[in-house]
Design an enzyme around this catalytic site. Sequence first.
Site, PDB file in Angstrom:
ATOM      1  N   ASP A 132      -7.296  -8.599   8.399  1.00 30.34           N
ATOM      2  CA  ASP A 132      -8.730  -8.349   8.318  1.00 30.34           C
ATOM      3  C   ASP A 132      -9.519  -9.607   7.967  1.00 30.34           C
ATOM      4  OD1 ASP A 132      -7.696  -8.447   5.754  1.00 30.34           O
ATOM      5  OD2 ASP A 132      -8.641  -6.605   5.065  1.00 30.34           O
ATOM      6  N   LYS A 191       0.850  -1.198   0.000  1.00 33.32           N
ATOM      7  CA  LYS A 191       0.000   0.000   0.000  1.00 33.32           C
ATOM      8  C   LYS A 191       0.887   1.249   0.000  1.00 33.32           C
ATOM      9  CE  LYS A 191      -3.219  -2.865   2.557  1.00 33.32           C
ATOM     10  NZ  LYS A 191      -3.905  -3.126   3.833  1.00 33.32           N
TER      11      LYS A 191
END
Length: 428
Positions: free
Chosen positions: A161, A125
């Site tokens: 997640d 990211k």
Amino acid sequence: MKLGLAKNPPKKSSLQMENTFIPELPDGSEDGYFMALDLGGTNCRILLIHLKNGVEEEPLVKYYDVSEDLRLGPGEDLFDYLADCIHDFMETNNLHHRYIPLGFTFSFPMIQKALDVGILVTWTKSFNCSGVAGQDAVKMLKDAIKKRGDLEVDVVAVLNDTTGTLVQGAYKDHQCYIGLILGTGSNACFMEKADRVEKWEEEHEGIKQVIIDVEWGAFGDNGVLDFIKTEYDNQVDLNSLLIHSFTFEKYLAGRYLGELARVILVKLTREGLLFNGIGSEKLFTTDQFTTAYISHIEEDVDESINTKMVLAQMGLLAGATECDFEIVRYVCAIISIRAARLISICLAGILNHLNRTYTSIAVDGSLYKFHPKLHDLMTKYIAELAPGKKFKLMLTEDGSGKGAGMVAAIASRLNRHKKSNAVSDHRG
């Protein structure tokens, strides 16, 4: 999957099949206050979850900006800042002098050595902090907390997640054994029998099951999925930031589906089969056709209302014909169907592997949530590919927040049992 779980596989699997060291799911006995720290983007989030006899009250939540300087600077500075955020959160909510276990959602590639040990493989990211790759992110956070000297917070678990989504799903439905992320990226995890995890060398006597993180985003990086790769997939890969990696994600995740549609529409336009051979600046610019556009277009039934709106935003509506609208809708439909089939093949494989009579699948992610047809397509294809296996796809939001708090509760319960057994052994 078996290769990924093997101790000495004859060949390397392109699935990491990471052990999360979470051996239990919520059972209703969770009680107390737990915190969650969710780091994975340009802001981090801290939550306080209160559980009463396994029932979750509405959490307290606060967001904190993570500046570019922190995301690209020394890792120590980043973790010091996270400790400062925890302090601010506790002060704001009058939580000082209260011991609180914390679950740390660290949504980056990591190798777990224990429930509270996560070694960063590489930043992704917008992060590239120095001095963190190859280090235990939990230890760095604990060191930053200890340095402050005024926080009664114990980091008891690290997770991603996907794992949080499964745990949060299991809180809602005790038959939930699979977690799926289908958003910007994609991944899955499932509750596996411990005796199948051959590579688990650490002591785990008495443990019957454990959550396995499949890490299927990179499935196919070794070439095993090249047989389904088209010229359009090759172009999407070349246009991406990480070429020749995350192969499976590039077939089906939200980060890439819009670009896949754009690449196809560009070829059709250049061959004179679309828009009378006349494109637009946006059409010929990478990443300008978003996956959200596909979801909007897939909402059209008879009239191409959304399709026209999208083409107007792309500068392609002037001169477009009904035939053009139908072609664009068809391209989006085919891309959606292929994505649904590929995800369903993998989920059916896990269902067949688990061999349970009924399984709930917890799903989170913007693509699944907002695409109007994915749920029904996946339900249809999974049923075809896993005949006789009853299942339910269940939207389960905020695994990275609430799920992390629930994992902290499970870790605390495990620690209590461990201490209780140690005392019993000592007395014996």
